[in-house]
Design a protein around this motif. Structure first.
Motif, mmCIF file in Angstrom:
data_model
loop_
_atom_site.group_PDB
_atom_site.id
_atom_site.type_symbol
_atom_site.label_atom_id
_atom_site.label_comp_id
_atom_site.label_asym_id
_atom_site.label_seq_id
_atom_site.Cartn_x
_atom_site.Cartn_y
_atom_site.Cartn_z
ATOM 1 N N PRO A 295 19.052 -5.240 3.620
ATOM 2 C CA PRO A 295 20.196 -6.040 3.170
ATOM 3 C C PRO A 295 19.807 -7.071 2.116
ATOM 4 O O PRO A 295 18.833 -7.794 2.282
ATOM 5 C CB PRO A 295 20.667 -6.714 4.467
ATOM 6 N N GLY A 296 20.556 -7.085 1.028
ATOM 7 C CA GLY A 296 20.303 -8.051 -0.033
ATOM 8 C C GLY A 296 19.221 -7.661 -1.005
ATOM 9 O O GLY A 296 18.976 -8.385 -1.976
ATOM 10 N N LEU A 297 18.577 -6.538 -0.767
ATOM 11 C CA LEU A 297 17.493 -6.115 -1.645
ATOM 12 C C LEU A 297 17.849 -4.809 -2.331
ATOM 13 O O LEU A 297 18.727 -4.069 -1.877
ATOM 14 C CB LEU A 297 16.195 -5.945 -0.854
ATOM 15 N N GLU A 298 17.139 -4.516 -3.410
ATOM 16 C CA GLU A 298 17.372 -3.263 -4.114
ATOM 17 C C GLU A 298 16.724 -2.097 -3.368
ATOM 18 O O GLU A 298 15.786 -2.277 -2.596
ATOM 19 C CB GLU A 298 16.789 -3.352 -5.532
ATOM 20 N N ARG A 299 17.249 -0.926 -3.628
ATOM 21 C CA ARG A 299 16.678 0.274 -3.031
ATOM 22 C C ARG A 299 15.300 0.510 -3.640
ATOM 23 O O ARG A 299 15.139 0.508 -4.859
ATOM 24 C CB ARG A 299 17.609 1.456 -3.293
ATOM 25 N N GLU A 300 14.313 0.716 -2.774
ATOM 26 C CA GLU A 300 12.950 0.870 -3.261
ATOM 27 C C GLU A 300 12.371 2.237 -2.899
ATOM 28 O O GLU A 300 12.676 2.794 -1.840
ATOM 29 C CB GLU A 300 12.028 -0.229 -2.722
ATOM 30 N N PHE A 301 11.524 2.711 -3.771
ATOM 31 C CA PHE A 301 10.855 3.992 -3.584
ATOM 32 C C PHE A 301 9.832 3.882 -2.466
ATOM 33 O O PHE A 301 9.046 2.932 -2.415
ATOM 34 C CB PHE A 301 10.178 4.377 -4.901
ATOM 35 N N VAL A 302 9.848 4.853 -1.565
ATOM 36 C CA VAL A 302 8.875 4.914 -0.473
ATOM 37 C C VAL A 302 7.817 5.967 -0.777
ATOM 38 O O VAL A 302 6.614 5.732 -0.658
ATOM 39 C CB VAL A 302 9.561 5.234 0.859
ATOM 40 N N GLY A 303 8.275 7.136 -1.173
ATOM 41 C CA GLY A 303 7.372 8.215 -1.507
ATOM 42 C C GLY A 303 8.158 9.438 -1.895
ATOM 43 O O GLY A 303 9.346 9.535 -1.608
ATOM 44 N N GLY A 304 7.489 10.375 -2.546
ATOM 45 C CA GLY A 304 8.174 11.563 -2.986
ATOM 46 C C GLY A 304 7.229 12.732 -3.143
ATOM 47 O O GLY A 304 5.993 12.572 -3.150
ATOM 48 N N MET A 305 7.830 13.910 -3.250
ATOM 49 C CA MET A 305 7.045 15.134 -3.315
ATOM 50 C C MET A 305 7.603 16.064 -4.366
ATOM 51 O O MET A 305 8.783 16.410 -4.332
ATOM 52 C CB MET A 305 7.046 15.798 -1.938
ATOM 53 N N SER A 306 6.745 16.493 -5.293
ATOM 54 C CA SER A 306 7.117 17.526 -6.249
ATOM 55 C C SER A 306 6.409 18.806 -5.844
ATOM 56 O O SER A 306 5.806 18.880 -4.775
ATOM 57 C CB SER A 306 6.707 17.105 -7.662
ATOM 58 N N TRP A 307 6.444 19.797 -6.701
ATOM 59 C CA TRP A 307 5.835 21.070 -6.323
ATOM 60 C C TRP A 307 4.320 20.989 -6.219
ATOM 61 O O TRP A 307 3.687 21.790 -5.527
ATOM 62 C CB TRP A 307 6.222 22.150 -7.348
ATOM 63 N N VAL B 116 3.448 11.342 -3.986
ATOM 64 C CA VAL B 116 3.215 9.973 -4.434
ATOM 65 C C VAL B 116 3.797 9.013 -3.402
ATOM 66 O O VAL B 116 4.887 9.253 -2.873
ATOM 67 C CB VAL B 116 3.863 9.738 -5.811
ATOM 68 N N TYR B 117 3.063 7.949 -3.136
ATOM 69 C CA TYR B 117 3.515 6.945 -2.175
ATOM 70 C C TYR B 117 3.548 5.567 -2.826
ATOM 71 O O TYR B 117 2.733 5.248 -3.700
ATOM 72 C CB TYR B 117 2.577 6.886 -0.967
ATOM 73 N N ALA B 118 4.471 4.754 -2.362
ATOM 74 C CA ALA B 118 4.482 3.357 -2.770
ATOM 75 C C ALA B 118 3.274 2.666 -2.139
ATOM 76 O O ALA B 118 2.830 3.036 -1.047
ATOM 77 C CB ALA B 118 5.770 2.690 -2.312
ATOM 78 N N ASP B 119 2.761 1.668 -2.810
ATOM 79 C CA ASP B 119 1.581 0.959 -2.304
ATOM 80 C C ASP B 119 1.819 0.376 -0.912
ATOM 81 O O ASP B 119 0.903 0.327 -0.090
ATOM 82 C CB ASP B 119 1.187 -0.166 -3.275
#
Length: 121
Positions: free
Chosen positions: A40-52, A56-59
């Motif tokens: 609440p009150g914060l921007e949506r932040e990247f946690v991690g993702g997967m390509s083929w 990648v992970y957030a620190d």
């Protein structure tokens, strides 16, 4: 294309929790998938993702969270170990057609409804 996230809940600090994101209406291998979170009150932040060919992970979660795919279930998993109170947020899964793994929300055209994770100290 539809995404359905599940698995949220309330846990204690140090506990483990696993989230699942199911993709329907498309083939999993044609999409980059990612997890984001928002408090609440914060921007949506990247946690991690997967390509083929990359994950990648957030620190903030590196070394504690693991992202994987379950092709049979057409799903992406987020395994969260050593949860901290600052991990408390609503977690969203997102998908982008193609092979570029974006780390910002603007890079994703498909979003699932969030699933809430609460970590108590």
């Amino acid at each position: 294309v539809q995404l359905q996230a599940s698995g949220g809940g309330s846990v204690q600090a140090g506990d483990f929790l696993s989230l699942s994101c199911t993709l329907s209406g498309a083939s999993l291998e044609n999409y980059v998938l990612a997890w984001f979170r928002q408090s609440p009150g914060l921007e949506r932040e990247f946690v991690g993702g997967m390509s083929w060919n990359d994950v990648v992970y957030a620190d903030a979660v590196k070394g504690r969270f693991t992202i994987s795919r379950e092709y049979v279930k057409s799903a992406m998993l987020l395994q969260m170990n050593g949860l901290k109170p600052q991990d408390t947020a609503t977690y969203y899964c997102a998908a982008s057609h193609g092979r570029i793994l974006h780390t910002t929300a603007e890079g994703y055209e498909y979003w699932g409804h969030g699933t809430k994770v609460t970590v108590s100290s």
